[in-house]
Design a protein around this motif. Structure first.
Motif, PDB file in Angstrom:
ATOM      1  N   SER A 139     -34.472  -0.564  17.082  1.00  0.00           N
ATOM      2  CA  SER A 139     -34.452   0.378  18.200  1.00  0.00           C
ATOM      3  C   SER A 139     -34.061   1.780  17.767  1.00  0.00           C
ATOM      4  O   SER A 139     -34.324   2.742  18.479  1.00  0.00           O
ATOM      5  CB  SER A 139     -33.487  -0.106  19.281  1.00  0.00           C
ATOM      6  OG  SER A 139     -33.567   0.705  20.431  1.00  0.00           O
ATOM      7  N   ALA A 140     -33.451   1.923  16.611  1.00  0.00           N
ATOM      8  CA  ALA A 140     -33.084   3.259  16.125  1.00  0.00           C
ATOM      9  C   ALA A 140     -34.293   4.023  15.592  1.00  0.00           C
ATOM     10  O   ALA A 140     -34.232   5.243  15.424  1.00  0.00           O
ATOM     11  CB  ALA A 140     -32.024   3.148  15.035  1.00  0.00           C
ATOM     12  N   ILE A 141     -35.378   3.319  15.350  1.00  0.00           N
ATOM     13  CA  ILE A 141     -36.585   3.949  14.807  1.00  0.00           C
ATOM     14  C   ILE A 141     -37.325   4.706  15.909  1.00  0.00           C
ATOM     15  O   ILE A 141     -37.400   4.258  17.051  1.00  0.00           O
ATOM     16  CB  ILE A 141     -37.501   2.884  14.184  1.00  0.00           C
ATOM     17  CG1 ILE A 141     -36.808   2.207  13.003  1.00  0.00           C
ATOM     18  CG2 ILE A 141     -38.839   3.473  13.747  1.00  0.00           C
ATOM     19  CD1 ILE A 141     -37.540   0.995  12.467  1.00  0.00           C
ATOM     20  N   VAL A 142     -37.882   5.867  15.563  1.00  0.00           N
ATOM     21  CA  VAL A 142     -38.730   6.621  16.480  1.00  0.00           C
ATOM     22  C   VAL A 142     -39.943   7.109  15.689  1.00  0.00           C
ATOM     23  O   VAL A 142     -39.814   7.521  14.532  1.00  0.00           O
ATOM     24  CB  VAL A 142     -37.969   7.817  17.105  1.00  0.00           C
ATOM     25  CG1 VAL A 142     -37.484   8.791  16.039  1.00  0.00           C
ATOM     26  CG2 VAL A 142     -38.824   8.522  18.145  1.00  0.00           C
ATOM     27  N   PRO A 143     -41.134   7.058  16.260  1.00  0.00           N
ATOM     28  CA  PRO A 143     -42.300   7.594  15.553  1.00  0.00           C
ATOM     29  C   PRO A 143     -42.088   9.058  15.178  1.00  0.00           C
ATOM     30  O   PRO A 143     -41.546   9.837  15.960  1.00  0.00           O
ATOM     31  CB  PRO A 143     -43.431   7.441  16.583  1.00  0.00           C
ATOM     32  CG  PRO A 143     -42.996   6.313  17.462  1.00  0.00           C
ATOM     33  CD  PRO A 143     -41.499   6.437  17.561  1.00  0.00           C
ATOM     34  N   GLY A 144     -42.496   9.416  13.975  1.00  0.00           N
ATOM     35  CA  GLY A 144     -42.370  10.790  13.521  1.00  0.00           C
ATOM     36  C   GLY A 144     -41.157  11.061  12.656  1.00  0.00           C
ATOM     37  O   GLY A 144     -41.041  12.152  12.087  1.00  0.00           O
ATOM     38  N   LEU A 145     -40.242  10.085  12.531  1.00  0.00           N
ATOM     39  CA  LEU A 145     -39.063  10.330  11.696  1.00  0.00           C
ATOM     40  C   LEU A 145     -39.483  10.433  10.231  1.00  0.00           C
ATOM     41  O   LEU A 145     -40.501   9.888   9.813  1.00  0.00           O
ATOM     42  CB  LEU A 145     -38.002   9.263  11.902  1.00  0.00           C
ATOM     43  CG  LEU A 145     -38.223   7.812  11.445  1.00  0.00           C
ATOM     44  CD1 LEU A 145     -37.950   7.625   9.969  1.00  0.00           C
ATOM     45  CD2 LEU A 145     -37.339   6.876  12.249  1.00  0.00           C
ATOM     46  N   ASP A 146     -38.685  11.128   9.457  1.00  0.00           N
ATOM     47  CA  ASP A 146     -38.993  11.349   8.046  1.00  0.00           C
ATOM     48  C   ASP A 146     -38.339  10.319   7.136  1.00  0.00           C
ATOM     49  O   ASP A 146     -38.979   9.808   6.213  1.00  0.00           O
ATOM     50  CB  ASP A 146     -38.560  12.760   7.639  1.00  0.00           C
ATOM     51  CG  ASP A 146     -39.369  13.828   8.347  1.00  0.00           C
ATOM     52  OD1 ASP A 146     -40.554  13.983   8.008  1.00  0.00           O
ATOM     53  OD2 ASP A 146     -38.831  14.488   9.252  1.00  0.00           O
ATOM     54  N   GLN A 147     -37.052  10.039   7.373  1.00  0.00           N
ATOM     55  CA  GLN A 147     -36.343   9.072   6.531  1.00  0.00           C
ATOM     56  C   GLN A 147     -35.371   8.271   7.386  1.00  0.00           C
ATOM     57  O   GLN A 147     -34.873   8.760   8.406  1.00  0.00           O
ATOM     58  CB  GLN A 147     -35.597   9.785   5.398  1.00  0.00           C
ATOM     59  CG  GLN A 147     -36.540  10.400   4.371  1.00  0.00           C
ATOM     60  CD  GLN A 147     -35.809  11.033   3.213  1.00  0.00           C
ATOM     61  OE1 GLN A 147     -34.623  11.326   3.280  1.00  0.00           O
ATOM     62  NE2 GLN A 147     -36.519  11.264   2.116  1.00  0.00           N
ATOM     63  N   PHE A 148     -35.099   7.042   6.932  1.00  0.00           N
ATOM     64  CA  PHE A 148     -34.326   6.109   7.747  1.00  0.00           C
ATOM     65  C   PHE A 148     -33.416   5.297   6.832  1.00  0.00           C
ATOM     66  O   PHE A 148     -33.890   4.638   5.903  1.00  0.00           O
ATOM     67  CB  PHE A 148     -35.290   5.186   8.492  1.00  0.00           C
ATOM     68  CG  PHE A 148     -34.652   4.286   9.506  1.00  0.00           C
ATOM     69  CD1 PHE A 148     -34.190   4.784  10.709  1.00  0.00           C
ATOM     70  CD2 PHE A 148     -34.528   2.923   9.270  1.00  0.00           C
ATOM     71  CE1 PHE A 148     -33.615   3.944  11.662  1.00  0.00           C
ATOM     72  CE2 PHE A 148     -33.958   2.083  10.212  1.00  0.00           C
ATOM     73  CZ  PHE A 148     -33.500   2.598  11.413  1.00  0.00           C
ATOM     74  N   LEU A 149     -32.115   5.368   7.091  1.00  0.00           N
ATOM     75  CA  LEU A 149     -31.142   4.607   6.319  1.00  0.00           C
ATOM     76  C   LEU A 149     -30.444   3.598   7.215  1.00  0.00           C
ATOM     77  O   LEU A 149     -30.126   3.889   8.373  1.00  0.00           O
ATOM     78  CB  LEU A 149     -30.075   5.529   5.718  1.00  0.00           C
ATOM     79  CG  LEU A 149     -30.510   6.640   4.762  1.00  0.00           C
ATOM     80  CD1 LEU A 149     -29.288   7.410   4.286  1.00  0.00           C
ATOM     81  CD2 LEU A 149     -31.299   6.088   3.580  1.00  0.00           C
TER      82      LEU A 149
END
Length: 289
Positions: A202-212
């Protein structure tokens, strides 16, 4: 090392604002600004240790406070917009954002609805970009539903919820979320890895660049030294550090292996104590954000 060299340096004698309104002086007009936006049921104090770290790194910091229990989404975004206009209309450097939980949703809505000439980068901590199953559950309990307030009630996972009616990120965005929970009951309600309030997915959103995905909980993620380091690196370079990407970059098949007890928190025992009190309250509905 390269990222450190690119970080802004504090101007001698400058005292950046940590209030909800930022006085503008000639020595701050060309300094990168960072707006801190706290979560539901929290206060600016929850982000104060982070703010002091950013000030020490040379950023001008505005720790934005708002009535998260009583405000509607549009009114809260209007408050944020007015504060940014009062603070930053004449500044020549970028305006960045670091958010926790609900704060990320408010900034998404602000950046979708408003134009910002010197738009900088955004780092979101534990954002419910797809909503939270905790909100879904509370909505089914009449005695608890009213405790969420208007903005809290809008953070469910259905397609009509506030986060799910916003578009993809159209700005430089790094997201850091946790996969350690302090509340096993809440985690039982949430599918997959979670931080006790929000699922990793749920923390993911389309368009994000990087995700930790880091081994910390929702209530304490903002107090971790490693998290502050990655925030400053992303704000300065548009990327998290290579070491963090190798250790914590998210894949559905990955699992974090770093022991959370082996890392330090920001050195401010008074603020950490306040967050500990908030975490103790997290067993109730009143500390979702």
């Amino acid at each position: 090392v390269e990222a450190e060299a690119e970080r802004p340096r504090r101007t001698p004698g400058r005292i950046p604002s940590l209030s909800a309104t930022a006085p503008v002086g000639p020595d701050t007009l060309d300094v990168p600004t960072v707006f801190l936006v706290h979560g539901l049921g929290r206060r600016p104090a929850s982000l104060a240790p982070m703010g002091r770290g950013l000030v020490a790194a040379g950023f001008d910091v505005v720790n934005f406070g708002y009535p998260s229990w009583t405000g509607e989404a549009d009114s809260l975004v209007a408050m944020l917009s007015d504060t940014i206009a009062a603070c930053c209309a004449d500044r020549v450097h970028e305006v960045n954002f670091v958010t926790h939980s609900l704060g990320g949703i408010l900034v998404r809505k602000y950046l979708q609805d408003q134009s910002l000439e010197h738009r900088g980068r955004v780092v979101m901590l534990a954002p419910p970009n797809g909503g939270s199953e905790i909100i879904d559950f509370v909505q089914t309990v009449p005695g608890l539903r009213a405790l969420l307030g208007p903005i809290g009630s809008a953070l469910g996972t259905d397609s009509t919820s506030l986060p799910n009616t916003l578009g993809p990120a159209q700005f430089e965005l790094g997201v850091i979320t946790g996969d350690r929970s302090l509340n096993p009951i809440y985690s039982w309600l949430i599918p997959g890895p979670d931080d006790g309030k929000v699922s990793v997915e749920s923390a993911i959103v389309p368009g994000l660049d990087q995700f930790l995905v880091v081994p910390f909980s929702h209530s304490f993620v903002m107090n971790r030294e490693e998290v502050l380091d990655e925030i400053m690196t992303f704000l300065a370079t548009g990327s998290f550090s290579q070491a963090a990407l190798e250790a914590w970059a998210y894949s559905p098949d990955d699992s974090t292996t770093i022991d959370p007890d082996s890392v330090d928190v920001l050195p401010d025992s008074q603020s950490i104590g306040r967050d500990s009190a908030d975490a103790a309250a997290s067993s109730s509905v009143a500390s979702h954000g």
